[in-house]
Scaffold this motif. Structure first.
Motif, short mmCIF file in Angstrom:
data_model
loop_
_atom_site.label_atom_id
_atom_site.label_comp_id
_atom_site.label_asym_id
_atom_site.label_seq_id
_atom_site.Cartn_x
_atom_site.Cartn_y
_atom_site.Cartn_z
N THR A 182 40.17 13.40 103.68
CA THR A 182 41.55 13.19 104.09
C THR A 182 42.19 14.51 104.50
N GLY A 183 43.08 14.43 105.48
CA GLY A 183 43.81 15.62 105.93
C GLY A 183 43.94 15.66 107.44
N PRO A 184 44.52 16.74 107.93
CA PRO A 184 45.12 17.82 107.16
C PRO A 184 46.42 17.38 106.47
N LEU A 185 46.54 17.67 105.17
CA LEU A 185 47.78 17.48 104.42
C LEU A 185 48.53 18.81 104.42
N CYS A 186 49.79 18.77 104.81
CA CYS A 186 50.58 20.00 104.89
C CYS A 186 51.27 20.26 103.55
N ASP A 187 50.84 21.32 102.87
CA ASP A 187 51.43 21.69 101.58
C ASP A 187 51.18 23.18 101.35
N PRO A 188 52.04 24.04 101.90
CA PRO A 188 51.83 25.49 101.77
C PRO A 188 51.75 25.95 100.31
N GLU A 189 52.52 25.31 99.42
CA GLU A 189 52.51 25.67 98.01
C GLU A 189 51.13 25.41 97.41
N ALA A 190 50.52 24.27 97.74
CA ALA A 190 49.19 23.95 97.23
C ALA A 190 48.15 24.90 97.81
N VAL A 191 48.28 25.25 99.09
CA VAL A 191 47.34 26.19 99.70
C VAL A 191 47.38 27.52 98.97
N ALA A 192 48.57 28.00 98.66
CA ALA A 192 48.71 29.27 97.95
C ALA A 192 48.01 29.21 96.59
N ALA A 193 48.17 28.08 95.90
CA ALA A 193 47.54 27.94 94.59
C ALA A 193 46.02 27.91 94.70
N LEU A 194 45.50 27.24 95.72
CA LEU A 194 44.06 27.16 95.91
C LEU A 194 43.49 28.52 96.31
N TYR A 195 44.22 29.27 97.13
CA TYR A 195 43.79 30.62 97.48
C TYR A 195 43.77 31.52 96.25
N ALA A 196 44.77 31.37 95.40
CA ALA A 196 44.84 32.20 94.20
C ALA A 196 43.67 31.89 93.25
N ALA A 197 43.27 30.62 93.22
CA ALA A 197 42.16 30.22 92.35
C ALA A 197 40.82 30.70 92.88
N GLY A 198 40.62 30.60 94.20
CA GLY A 198 39.38 31.06 94.82
C GLY A 198 38.32 29.99 94.91
N VAL A 199 37.38 30.20 95.83
CA VAL A 199 36.30 29.24 96.05
C VAL A 199 35.45 29.11 94.78
N GLY A 200 35.16 27.87 94.42
CA GLY A 200 34.36 27.59 93.23
C GLY A 200 35.17 27.29 92.00
N ALA A 201 36.45 27.59 92.03
CA ALA A 201 37.30 27.37 90.85
C ALA A 201 37.63 25.89 90.71
N THR A 202 37.76 25.45 89.47
CA THR A 202 38.25 24.10 89.19
C THR A 202 39.73 24.20 88.87
N VAL A 203 40.53 23.42 89.57
CA VAL A 203 41.98 23.52 89.44
C VAL A 203 42.61 22.14 89.29
N THR A 204 43.78 22.12 88.69
CA THR A 204 44.64 20.93 88.65
C THR A 204 45.98 21.33 89.24
N LEU A 205 46.43 20.58 90.19
CA LEU A 205 47.69 20.92 90.86
C LEU A 205 48.31 19.67 91.45
N TYR A 206 49.56 19.81 91.90
CA TYR A 206 50.29 18.70 92.51
C TYR A 206 50.30 18.89 94.02
N VAL A 207 49.94 17.83 94.74
CA VAL A 207 49.79 17.91 96.19
C VAL A 207 50.64 16.84 96.86
N GLY A 208 51.32 17.22 97.95
CA GLY A 208 52.01 16.27 98.80
C GLY A 208 53.32 15.74 98.26
N ASN A 209 53.98 14.90 99.09
CA ASN A 209 55.26 14.26 98.74
C ASN A 209 56.32 15.28 98.33
N LYS A 210 56.28 16.48 98.90
CA LYS A 210 57.21 17.53 98.50
C LYS A 210 58.35 17.74 99.49
#
Length: 492
Positions: free
Chosen positions: A330-358
């Motif tokens: 699915t995508g592209p979903l537009c969520d700059p806040e989520a992108v920033a969090a995923l970049y901060a975590a880095g490739v391979g990281a397991t993360v929990t975050l809130y996406v979309g509907n913002k």
């Protein structure tokens, strides 16, 4: 001969909360001068065709600006003024003008973006011929008709004839310049709000209307355009139009415009799309997947990027999860806040975050962001080259992009709203869309030339976002009433 050639493209959804500042036009704003020339030369835009035609004439070419933005909310006043001023300021001394316009721009300071621009260009160059290429979804106004000598629109949706429309308009302009033709414009506009999903030129009443336009051209009209309009704009008449360019005989052109418009009006209900409940659409997709080994397309047209969607409405994805679908992309979903969090975590990281509907502005009641847990699979700059057939060869910009793998789905999250024009949307981040069981795309039509050939089935899903086909979700204040289908007893 000195010719002014420029591009100003924006389809404005006045109900969309997505902002449209100057830097939305291009990667970081419009291209100017030689950069505007280079951006279009050799591409498949109408401006590209204008450049080629002017070069063939041996003309001096002036390209003050090329400005194109994804559909979104009203254009910021400062952005609109900057684009228009660039064009008008370059007009002095020019012998002719060719403009690549969308035709459905609304700015904070203009309800008729193209009409007001054309009025200014005409005032600056009272005697110079002006040719315009328009999108098939243009909202034509009297001011546009009064201030252009040639108007030609696309005849395809999805739009694969942008270059050809520019080529046609340029040919008529030079026919006038060299005395081979005397273009005159007539038009007719029934009080009909069409649905974008009923403006495809491959079938139905729209196909028949475009066929009538092409037949009229074969019978002697210089150009005949059927413009379905863009109804998600709270202006006086975001309605379907027929524009005819005749050769010296305006009355004959007007008869053709009226005849084709009457044909459209007689079939008006065929231009209306009525959505089924979202749960039914997703269930249909699940059933179809059992009979194919290819991806099933679930098209979220209620949050359609190229109609001004926020691209963060999660309804279709949530319903798919509720019904137990897996193998999803699915995508592209537009969520700059989520992108920033995923970049901060880095490739391979397991993360929990809130996406979309913002982003506020969903047509239905607001929904909370969706909590997702997964592994970060990819981080990229979100750039790729479009392979076609739409905008062939152009570089596309999604902003920074990240892929979150939740197990049931690979979720592509981006910083900018972006239409799935091309397989490169996913391939650029390491996803092979051909391997998906379900592809959830925020699109109506533009994805189809590329994704339908790899798919086993297609289901249209209405998430009731700001591009929903349910006009009852929107409050029209400036629209001239009565108008069909909002007013069933509308007469014309």
């Amino acid at each position: 001969m000195k010719i002014l050639i420029a591009r100003m493209n924006h389809e404005t959804n006045t109900f969309s909360p997505v902002a449209t500042p100057l830097d939305a036009f291009g990667r970081n704003g419009p291209c100017y001068g030689e950069d505007a020339y280079r951006e279009n030369k050799g591409m498949r835009t109408a401006m590209s065709a204008f450049i080629d035609a002017a070069r063939h004439e041996g003309a001096q070419i002036v390209t003050p600006i090329s400005a194109s933005a994804n559909p979104s909310g009203p254009v910021a006043a400062a952005a609109y003024d900057a684009i228009c001023n660039a064009i008008v300021d370059a007009a002095s001394g020019c012998d002719a003008v060719m403009l690549d316009l969308h035709g459905a721009m609304v700015a904070e300071n203009s309800n008729d973006g193209e009409g007001d621009l054309l009025e200014r260009v005409r005032a600056a160059l009272p005697e110079a011929p002006i040719a315009v290429s328009l999108d098939l979804h243009a909202n034509v106004t009297q001011k546009m008709i009064d201030n252009a000598d040639v108007i030609v629109s696309f005849k395809t949706y999805p739009h694969v004839d942008m270059y050809e429309s520019g080529e046609h308009a340029a040919r008529l302009l030079f026919d006038r310049v060299h005395g081979r033709a005397r273009p005159v414009i007539a038009w007719s506009q029934p009080p009909l709000l069409t649905h974008t999903l009923r403006s495809t030129t491959a079938e139905g009443a729209m196909k028949r209307a475009v066929e009538a336009a092409s037949a009229a051209e074969r019978d002697g009209m210089l150009a005949v355009s059927v413009l379905s309009g863009f109804s998600l704009a709270d202006i006086e008449a975001p309605c379907i139009s027929v524009v005819v360019v005749g050769d010296g005989d305006r009355e004959a052109a007007q008869r053709v415009a009226k005849r084709i418009a009457q044909q459209i009006w007689d079939e008006r209900d065929a231009f209306v799309y009525r959505s089924e409940p979202l749960a039914d659409s997703v269930a249909k997709g699940a059933a179809l997947a059992r009979d194919t080994d290819k991806p099933v397309l679930l098209l979220d047209h209620g949050d359609n990027c190229m109609s001004g969607g926020t691209c963060d409405t999660m309804d279709v994805f949530v319903e798919a999860l509720k019904q137990g679908l897996d193998g999803m992309v699915t995508g592209p979903l537009c969520d700059p806040e989520a992108v920033a969090a995923l970049y901060a975590a880095g490739v391979g990281a397991t993360v929990t975050l809130y996406v979309g509907n913002k982003l506020a502005g969903n047509a239905a009641s607001p929904r909370p962001p969706v909590r997702l847990t997964g592994t970060v699979r990819a981080l990229t700059d979100g750039e790729y080259i479009i392979s076609g057939p739409t905008y062939t060869g152009q570089r596309a910009f999604m902003g920074r992009a990240a892929v979150l793998d939740t197990g049931a789905a690979q979720v592509l999250v981006t910083e900018r709203t972006h239409e799935p024009w091309d397989l490169g949307v996913f391939e650029s981040v390491g996803i092979d869309p051909r391997g998906a069981r379900f592809l959830i795309l925020k699109s109506r039509m533009y994805c189809r030339p590329v994704f339908v050939p790899i798919a086993g089935a297609l289901v249209e899903c209405d998430s009731r976002g700001v591009t929903s086909s349910d006009y009852g979700l929107f409050e029209f204040g400036k629209l001239k009433r009565p108008v069909y289908p909002l007013d069933a007893d509308t007469a014309w």
